[in-house]
Design an enzyme around this catalytic site. Sequence first.
Site, PDB file in Angstrom:
ATOM      1  N   GLY A 115       1.150  -1.266   0.030  1.00  0.00           N
ATOM      2  CA  GLY A 115       0.467   0.081  -0.171  1.00  0.00           C
ATOM      3  C   GLY A 115       0.779   1.360   0.112  1.00  0.00           C
ATOM      4  N   ALA A 174      -0.176   5.990   4.731  1.00  0.00           N
ATOM      5  CA  ALA A 174       0.594   5.348   5.978  1.00  0.00           C
ATOM      6  C   ALA A 174       1.585   4.899   4.988  1.00  0.00           C
ATOM      7  CB  ALA A 174      -0.208   4.656   6.682  1.00  0.00           C
ATOM      8  N   GLY A 175       1.267   3.821   3.903  1.00  0.00           N
ATOM      9  CA  GLY A 175       2.708   3.373   3.206  1.00  0.00           C
ATOM     10  C   GLY A 175       3.691   4.322   2.671  1.00  0.00           C
ATOM     11  N   HIS A 233     -20.336   9.335   7.547  1.00  0.00           N
ATOM     12  CA  HIS A 233     -20.337  10.190   7.165  1.00  0.00           C
ATOM     13  C   HIS A 233     -21.139  10.872   6.913  1.00  0.00           C
ATOM     14  CE1 HIS A 233     -17.819  14.462   5.596  1.00  0.00           C
ATOM     15  NE2 HIS A 233     -16.868  13.966   6.129  1.00  0.00           N
ATOM     16  N   SER A 250     -16.823  17.371   2.019  1.00  0.00           N
ATOM     17  CA  SER A 250     -15.246  17.860   2.984  1.00  0.00           C
ATOM     18  C   SER A 250     -16.690  18.078   4.415  1.00  0.00           C
ATOM     19  CB  SER A 250     -14.796  18.460   2.568  1.00  0.00           C
ATOM     20  OG  SER A 250     -14.076  18.990   3.743  1.00  0.00           O
ATOM     21  N   ARG A 263     -19.492  12.894  13.350  1.00  0.00           N
ATOM     22  CA  ARG A 263     -19.938  12.360  12.454  1.00  0.00           C
ATOM     23  C   ARG A 263     -20.961  11.255  12.543  1.00  0.00           C
ATOM     24  NH1 ARG A 263     -14.435  11.293   8.529  1.00  0.00           N
ATOM     25  NH2 ARG A 263     -14.171  13.742   8.510  1.00  0.00           N
ATOM     26  N   HIS A 282     -17.824   5.430   5.569  1.00  0.00           N
ATOM     27  CA  HIS A 282     -16.793   6.042   4.897  1.00  0.00           C
ATOM     28  C   HIS A 282     -15.310   5.886   5.357  1.00  0.00           C
ATOM     29  CE1 HIS A 282     -14.135   9.516   4.024  1.00  0.00           C
ATOM     30  NE2 HIS A 282     -14.141  10.287   5.918  1.00  0.00           N
ATOM     31  N   LEU A 333      -5.807  11.437   8.226  1.00  0.00           N
ATOM     32  CA  LEU A 333      -4.273  11.799   7.191  1.00  0.00           C
ATOM     33  C   LEU A 333      -3.255  11.948   8.448  1.00  0.00           C
ATOM     34  CD1 LEU A 333      -5.785  14.306   5.323  1.00  0.00           C
ATOM     35  CD2 LEU A 333      -5.246  12.045   4.349  1.00  0.00           C
TER      36      LEU A 333
END
Length: 645
Positions: free
Chosen positions: A41, A45-46, A267, A285, A338, A409, A449
């Site tokens: 991935g 992160a990857g 979401h 968003s 959310r 989500h 993120l």
Amino acid sequence: MSLLNAKIPEGPLAEKWSKHKFNLKLVNPANKRKYDVIVVGTGLAGASAAASLAELGYNVKAFCFQDSPRRAHSIAAQGGINAAKNYQNDGDSVYRLFYDTIKGGDYRAREGNVYRLAEVSVNIIDQCVAQGVPFAREYGGLLDNRSFGGSQVSRTFYARGQTGQQLLLGAYSALNRQIHLGKVKMYTRTEMLDVVLVDGQAKGIVTRNLINGSIDTHSAHAVLLCTGGYGNVFYLSTNAIGSNVTAAWRAHKRGAYFANPCFTQIHPTCIPVTGDHQSKLTLMSESLRNDGRVWAPKTVEIAKQLQKGAIKANEVKEEDRDYFLERKYPSFGNLVPRDVASRNAKEMVDDNRGVGGSGIAVFLDFADAIHRLGKDAVSAKYGNLFDMYYQITNEDPYTQPMRIYPAVHYTMGGLWVDYNLSTNVPGLYALGECNFSDHGANRLGASALMQGLADGYFVIPYTLGDYLATIGPKPVDAKHPAFEKTKQEVIERINKLLSLKGTKTVNEYHRDLGHIMWEYCGMARTAEGLTKAKGLISALRADFWKNAIVVGENEEVNPALEKAGRVADFLELGELMVDDALMRRESCGGHFRLESQTPEGEALRDDDHFAFVAAWEYKGDNQPEVLNKEILDFEFVHLTQRSYK
């Protein structure tokens, strides 16, 4: 059942990570080049992990099924990334971000992990600015912040409505540098289909080349899974079409525990479903809730007129509008977390006060913001999001409210990991959304993120070294029989899929599974519904292996084969999610059991019986999974009923 040890360091909260880093074993620079590390991935992160480990000197093999690492689903994140910088001088701190995250997750996350996340968040922003990420800035040149749900401070850094894309390009540039230097070997259009274990330790993976069907083995001293979440088990979600659970699920079937699978985030701010022709949904968003006001008609009569198109939203008088989030949660208003916002939108629709042609939507209205700030200012903040909404719906959000409704989500569940991000299988690690660790039962907006980059840039470079130093730099024997055995098992599974010559397409099975999951394991769950879902999924899975059709061959580009493997895994995962939801006889965060709610309709936890992480252990095909528990010990935060009023 066994009790799991998360290996959280002792001592004061603010000192745990610093002391732990000092106590970890180190690999000296000359020895790092003797170790091979696989990263599966290349999202935030990857890519960040691969770039950081390569820069340290390790030899990295990175894999993604896209044609480029920059196409990872992290690119779809819009609104921002949290960090406890307190640039607004509004009372933020590392501890406040820690507390908001624990509370936002409804007290179902580990204190140690969450505090570390808040602590390293301040470094992430500096790292990304140094990489050239174009964060929004105020007139004087300082980085700007905005608010997100579950918080009363402004701590979210953003790049208009494309923050994920800009952050991924930053990580991608760091990764590309290491590819150019020869420290990262990049395998694109390659899908991981299994983990190779040697003497109980992860020593490699089996992959399929998506261009020519070649089945290959790759060896390494450790395997890092950074493969995202499993929201597509619901068929319709905000995830990219290719997002899947296969890498994590195959690791699970090799012994890695799967934790809290029923914790799914719905979401609240998505473009509503329009029909069966859709294969995915589009996210609007959460940052829009800074300036947009959520409302529904006060009466069923007005709602019906709106649904028929007899009147337009702008023609509904102010006194006939119910700004329900502002009414019910005056302290947080439209910026409640959310799960709370989603449940309230569902209540409006269930009360027959939904809008749009389907009646399954509420409004997100920017008229006040445009009047207060001016159209140009609103466009500068949200312009690309407004344009995206217009392109999809052919409705202008500058002149009429957006129609929104909750959609699947993010998945808080994932592979169980300890404080070092290690699964219970030695040498196998899980980072980012692939693991379960930091968000509890509900993730706060702009924290995905943050977690992905924290794990990749600032956690795994330390903790992986501790494991590698323990096993030593002796080369992995790529000719060990385990590699060939695992490869043959993968080939057998592929052949089994290709032998399916029934009449029902894999996509139809996926859609059927999604309907079951959304209906019975979605925004609201009951024991009766979950029990019914268990039987429906079991029957659907049995039918899949009899009546599905998979066309083509292995030795070619074959999207039908790719999809079949992923849907087969989703069918198995779906059953486990239902089992997990049925076991957890409480409401918390995104897991809302109708049998467990307060008189006001809020989630009602049962801390005496369910303050634990549910880590499920695979015991064989068609065998019940075994529940293992990690007891959550709250030493620094007092457990209370969540309130955003």
